[in-house]
Design an enzyme around this catalytic site. Structure first.
Site, PDB file in Angstrom:
ATOM      1  N   LYS A  60       0.872  -1.188   0.000  1.00 39.90           N
ATOM      2  CA  LYS A  60       0.000   0.000   0.000  1.00 39.90           C
ATOM      3  C   LYS A  60       0.902   1.228   0.000  1.00 39.90           C
ATOM      4  O   LYS A  60       0.813   2.113   0.862  1.00 39.90           O
ATOM      5  CB  LYS A  60      -0.914  -0.057   1.240  1.00 39.90           C
ATOM      6  CG  LYS A  60      -2.009   0.978   1.278  1.00 39.90           C
ATOM      7  CD  LYS A  60      -3.132   0.708   0.299  1.00 39.90           C
ATOM      8  CE  LYS A  60      -4.170   1.823   0.397  1.00 39.90           C
ATOM      9  NZ  LYS A  60      -5.144   1.777  -0.715  1.00 39.90           N
TER      10      LYS A  60
ATOM     11  N   ASP B 169      -2.322 -11.805   6.482  1.00 35.67           N
ATOM     12  CA  ASP B 169      -3.303 -12.475   7.339  1.00 35.67           C
ATOM     13  C   ASP B 169      -4.691 -12.406   6.693  1.00 35.67           C
ATOM     14  O   ASP B 169      -5.400 -13.407   6.549  1.00 35.67           O
ATOM     15  CB  ASP B 169      -3.296 -11.765   8.702  1.00 35.67           C
ATOM     16  CG  ASP B 169      -3.994 -12.568   9.781  1.00 35.67           C
ATOM     17  OD1 ASP B 169      -4.359 -13.733   9.513  1.00 35.67           O
ATOM     18  OD2 ASP B 169      -4.174 -12.040  10.883  1.00 35.67           O
TER      19      ASP B 169
END
Ligand code: NAD
Length: 360
Positions: free
Chosen positions: A184, A241
């Protein structure tokens, strides 16, 4: 080779018993030389000894060749000062298990939910990132300067990024030779910038592996739209995750999702799902996720200990699981089948015996 087994909480004891039964079968059939050593951990241990993870168990895990750990009911644990040690976080940190390897693969006969077939591995950094309980030397990465202000520190290091990137590229060399870094960097320019700088350097040293990058939000969409374009995905802790749960669910369900936490010296097989307290103790749990995690641990042992027959055992387990899951009547209830843990495990043992006959 010594394997330490930590059954954990909820359905943990049921699925670890099933996993040890499968490992025992391949151990006997292929003379792998595995010895099992079980230690009680989690809420039962807390009641007995005042801690979910005593030091002696941590020492046993450190001295073992591999670890098989059941899920923990961490949401029910008291604070650490009262003995509630998060098993997963503590073992990952103490044994420097920096790589969480999570494959997701659609299987013949099992409904998968994406628009294209999925066969990828998410390689998730496991010791830094946003995980406040393990990313500081002392204290927590989360704190509240005032009652109405909460802050979280996210940690990214060059070495942490480098070693997870190396793991991803080495893995890609055994697969379709393609790595996608998920990030990101448009928002977290400094920390994601450091992560990408290191991954790109590792990519340059692996010219035989194709390399691409994807923003994490569009990655979540691409997994649904066209997961077939991805092979090995490397990313930081929390993105990995979340994306690995998405990928596993798309591939057929979390109950099938294998996972290992690996470092240079240690490896721990651990199901992706939690302790499922709603079905605990009722003989309903699907042990596949932990069984397939144990197969990944066998592959790691084959690679790091030169134990070639462990790779044969891993192949046999994965192939037998595929064969069993192909038939709806041989599945557990979470996958729409009629079976409980014991009957499912029995079916898997039968299937495995057929594959292993005469191979010892
Ligand atoms: P969960 O994964 O335990 O359960 C979610 C749903 O999936 C439940 O309905 C459960 O019955 C079902 N399910 C999960 N595994 C299954 C299996 N093997 N077979 C059949 N059904 C299965 O998630 P949760 O309910 O959010 O969390 C329960 C507890 O687990 C919490 O205390 C949480 O902190 C803990 N947890 C532990 C780990 C870990 O130890 N690695 C990971 C995630 C959650």
């Amino acid at each position: 080779m010594r394997l330490v087994v930590l059954p954990g909480d909820g359905i943990g004891p049921e699925i670890t018993a099933a996993t040890v039964a499968i490992l025992t079968l391949v151990n006997d059939a292929l003379a792998l030389g595995l010895r099992f050593e079980t230690h009680e951990v989690g809420l039962a241990r807390l009641r007995r000894d005042g801690t979910t993870l005593p030091d002696e168990v941590l020492d046993a895990a450190r001295a073992a060749d591999g670890i098989v750990v059941g899920p923990a009911s961490t949401a029910e644990y008291p604070p650490r000062a009262e003995g509630g040690i998060n098993l997963s976080a503590e073992l990952r940190r103490a044994l420097d298990l920096f790589a969480n390897i999570r494959p997701a693969r659609s299987r013949e006969g099992v409904a998968s939910w994406g628009r294209t077939p999925i066969d990828l591995v998410i390689v998730r950094e496991n010791t830094e990132g946003f995980y406040a309980d393990r990313n500081m030397h002392l204290g927590s990465g989360e704190f509240m300067p005032t009652p109405d202000l909460a802050l979280s520190v996210r940690k990214v290091t060059a070495e942490g990024s480098r070693r997870i990137a190396r793991t991803a590229f080495e893995l890609a060399r055994t697969r379709r030779r393609k790595v996608t870094a998920v990030h990101k960097v448009n928002v977290l320019r400094v920390s994601e910038g450091l992560f990408l700088r290191e991954v790109r350097a590792v990519a340059a040293a692996h010219p035989d592996v194709a390399y691409g990058e994807q923003l994490v939000d569009s990655m979540a969409a691409w997994l649904v739209r066209d997961a077939a374009r991805f092979d090995v995905v490397v990313t930081t802790n929390m993105f990995g995750d979340i994306l690995s749960d998405e990928a596993s669910e798309l591939a057929g369900g979390l109950g099938l999702a294998a996972s290992i936490n690996a470092g240079d010296a240690h490896c721990m097989a651990q199901a992706q799902h939690g302790s499922a307290p709603d079905i605990a103790g009722r003989g309903l749990a699907n042990p596949t996720s932990l069984v397939l995690s144990a197969a990944l641990l066998l592959r790691w042992l084959a690679r790091t200990r030169g134990a070639d027959r462990c790779a044969v055992a891993a192949w046999a387990i994965e192939d037998a699981v595929d064969a069993v899951l192909r038939e709806p009547a041989r599945r557990t209830r979470d996958l729409g089948g009629p079976l409980g843990t014991a009957a499912f495990t029995h079916g898997l043992e039968e299937e495995l015996r057929g594959r292993l006959a005469g191979r010892a």
